[in-house]
Design a protein around this motif. Structure first.
Motif, PDB file in Angstrom:
ATOM      1  N   PHE A 108       0.858  -1.201   0.000  1.00 41.73           N
ATOM      2  CA  PHE A 108       0.000   0.000   0.000  1.00 41.73           C
ATOM      3  C   PHE A 108       0.882   1.236   0.000  1.00 41.73           C
ATOM      4  O   PHE A 108       2.111   1.118   0.117  1.00 41.73           O
ATOM      5  CB  PHE A 108      -0.957   0.014   1.209  1.00 41.73           C
ATOM      6  N   THR A 109       0.240   2.391  -0.139  1.00 34.71           N
ATOM      7  CA  THR A 109       1.008   3.653  -0.151  1.00 34.71           C
ATOM      8  C   THR A 109       0.408   4.605   0.893  1.00 34.71           C
ATOM      9  O   THR A 109      -0.588   4.255   1.554  1.00 34.71           O
ATOM     10  CB  THR A 109       0.921   4.334  -1.536  1.00 34.71           C
ATOM     11  N   LYS A 110       0.951   5.775   0.984  1.00 34.21           N
ATOM     12  CA  LYS A 110       0.451   6.765   1.959  1.00 34.21           C
ATOM     13  C   LYS A 110      -0.949   7.270   1.584  1.00 34.21           C
ATOM     14  O   LYS A 110      -1.615   7.910   2.381  1.00 34.21           O
ATOM     15  CB  LYS A 110       1.439   7.949   2.059  1.00 34.21           C
ATOM     16  N   ASP A 111      -1.402   6.965   0.358  1.00 34.99           N
ATOM     17  CA  ASP A 111      -2.758   7.375  -0.045  1.00 34.99           C
ATOM     18  C   ASP A 111      -3.811   6.396   0.465  1.00 34.99           C
ATOM     19  O   ASP A 111      -5.006   6.676   0.412  1.00 34.99           O
ATOM     20  CB  ASP A 111      -2.875   7.429  -1.582  1.00 34.99           C
ATOM     21  N   GLU A 139     -16.935  -1.393   4.709  1.00 34.43           N
ATOM     22  CA  GLU A 139     -17.989  -0.451   5.112  1.00 34.43           C
ATOM     23  C   GLU A 139     -17.444   0.796   5.787  1.00 34.43           C
ATOM     24  O   GLU A 139     -18.049   1.856   5.721  1.00 34.43           O
ATOM     25  CB  GLU A 139     -19.008  -1.160   6.020  1.00 34.43           C
ATOM     26  N   LYS A 140     -16.301   0.664   6.410  1.00 35.48           N
ATOM     27  CA  LYS A 140     -15.703   1.816   7.098  1.00 35.48           C
ATOM     28  C   LYS A 140     -14.827   2.655   6.162  1.00 35.48           C
ATOM     29  O   LYS A 140     -14.161   3.585   6.599  1.00 35.48           O
ATOM     30  CB  LYS A 140     -14.868   1.321   8.283  1.00 35.48           C
ATOM     31  N   GLY A 141     -14.766   2.253   4.905  1.00 33.77           N
ATOM     32  CA  GLY A 141     -14.019   3.057   3.925  1.00 33.77           C
ATOM     33  C   GLY A 141     -12.519   2.816   3.881  1.00 33.77           C
ATOM     34  O   GLY A 141     -11.776   3.629   3.316  1.00 33.77           O
ATOM     35  N   TYR A 142     -12.063   1.708   4.453  1.00 34.68           N
ATOM     36  CA  TYR A 142     -10.629   1.393   4.358  1.00 34.68           C
ATOM     37  C   TYR A 142     -10.335   0.833   2.970  1.00 34.68           C
ATOM     38  O   TYR A 142     -11.215   0.256   2.318  1.00 34.68           O
ATOM     39  CB  TYR A 142     -10.231   0.366   5.419  1.00 34.68           C
ATOM     40  N   THR A 143      -9.085   0.973   2.527  1.00 36.59           N
ATOM     41  CA  THR A 143      -8.748   0.490   1.182  1.00 36.59           C
ATOM     42  C   THR A 143      -7.876  -0.761   1.231  1.00 36.59           C
ATOM     43  O   THR A 143      -7.655  -1.415   0.227  1.00 36.59           O
ATOM     44  CB  THR A 143      -8.002   1.582   0.389  1.00 36.59           C
ATOM     45  N   VAL A 144      -7.359  -1.080   2.410  1.00 39.33           N
ATOM     46  CA  VAL A 144      -6.509  -2.257   2.544  1.00 39.33           C
ATOM     47  C   VAL A 144      -6.611  -2.778   3.985  1.00 39.33           C
ATOM     48  O   VAL A 144      -6.877  -2.009   4.909  1.00 39.33           O
ATOM     49  CB  VAL A 144      -5.043  -1.889   2.130  1.00 39.33           C
TER      50      VAL A 144
END
Ligand code: SF4
Ligand code: ZN
Length: 311
Positions: free
Chosen positions: A44-47, A147-152
């Motif tokens: 993953f990245t800082k985004d 559901e909480k909007g996490y990407t990873v």
């Protein structure tokens, strides 16, 4: 014994890397190892918004601490499994740590979905406790991270965990498991979050030392269902090999990651989730997902039980 980097008194010897380090240099070593794994396997990245699967044990809390120190946007997800005192204490540790680092912790209770905890679910379904627990944890972690909007979603699997599972899978030539195994499990559906293991370059001993130096308070007791697992024996065997020839564990795991496509190619369709579960809407290989099937069975059984006792 002096620190190989700065010459101050060393607190830990790392035979696999042929060095001894002081407190400060060891902490930097740990952060560097994690940074390295994230970069090497493009985790993953800082985004990204990183959900940390927090059990309350040393690995997951160390992971949360390290990712926060490295400047990633993180939050924790804890699943209360309903395994008596063990689950209550685990939750306590996770909550205390979240407060300490001033971060958000999402807590999910298995009993809110099943009306009971993991041991009872295993009994009702006549399945092995850890197998039921694994299905439920995987589903809930993914769903709430999404559901909480996490990407990873990052888990605390360390070098010892990964190397021992690899050994077990190789000993019995479990090709399908080998095909799925890796430091990154890519997302194959919009509602399936990418899963990553940033601690794969660190041993259990290194993580334990890190938590002590950082004053991280974690749950010492193992889950009561973990005792006697074959993986503990495989860890022991690998430690014997490691003592004889330091660095072997790391070499073994990294070598597999470099060759893992050999196994992945055997199951090209395996990772594709083609359906969405008719009950919950989450990815599934069939019409109804494994989690919802399990939930139905447990609910039916519990309701029947209630009817029989009130009749
Ligand atoms: Fe779940 Fe405990 Fe088994 Fe781990 S050892 S999978 S927490 S039941
Ligand atoms: Zn479902």
């Amino acid at each position: 014994m002096k620190c190989k980097i700065c010459g101050r008194p060393a607190v830990i010897k790392l035979p696999a890397h042929n060095i001894a380090l002081c407190e400060k240099c060891f902490e930097e070593f740990v952060l560097r190892r994690v940074k390295n794994a994230i970069k090497t396997y493009k985790m993953f990245t800082k985004d990204d918004k990183v959900a940390v699967a927090v059990s309350g044990g040393k690995d997951s809390l160390a992971l949360w601490d390290i990712l926060t120190r490295l400047g990633y946007e993180t939050g924790g997800i804890h699943i209360h499994l309903g395994i008596g005192k063990y689950s209550d204490e685990s939750l306590q540790k996770a909550e205390n740590f979240a407060k300490k680092i001033n971060s958000e912790l999402t807590v999910i209770y298995v009993r809110d979905f099943f009306g009971t905890g993991i041991p009872e679910i295993a009994k009702i379904t006549k399945r092995k406790t850890c197998s039921v627990c694994g299905t439920i944890k995987r589903y809930l972690m993914n769903r709430f991270a999404y559901e909480k909007g996490y990407t990873v979603l990052a888990t605390g699997h360390n070098l010892d965990d990964e190397a021992s599972t690899l050994l077990g899978n190789l000993l019995y030539w479990k090709d399908l498991y080998l095909a799925r195994k890796g430091p990154v499990l890519p997302s194959t559906h919009p509602k399936l979050i990418r899963k990553v293991k940033p601690l794969v370059f660190l041993t259990e001993r290194e993580i334990a030392a890190y938590t002590i130096l950082r004053g991280i308070d974690y749950i010492y007791e193992e889950c009561p269902h973990a005792a006697g697992a074959t993986s503990i024996f495989h860890k022991h065997v690998l430690n014997e090999i490691e003592n004889y020839s330091p660095g072997t564990k790391l070499h073994f795991l990294k070598g597999f990651y470099e060759r893992k496509n050999i196994f992945a190619r055997l199951y090209p369709e395996e990772t594709k989730m083609q359906h969405e579960c008719k009950e919950c809407g989450y990815p599934s290989s069939g019409e109804i997902c494994g989690f919802c099937k399990l939930r139905r069975r447990v609910k039916e059984k519990l309701e029947n039980g209630r009817e029989t006792t009130t009749a």
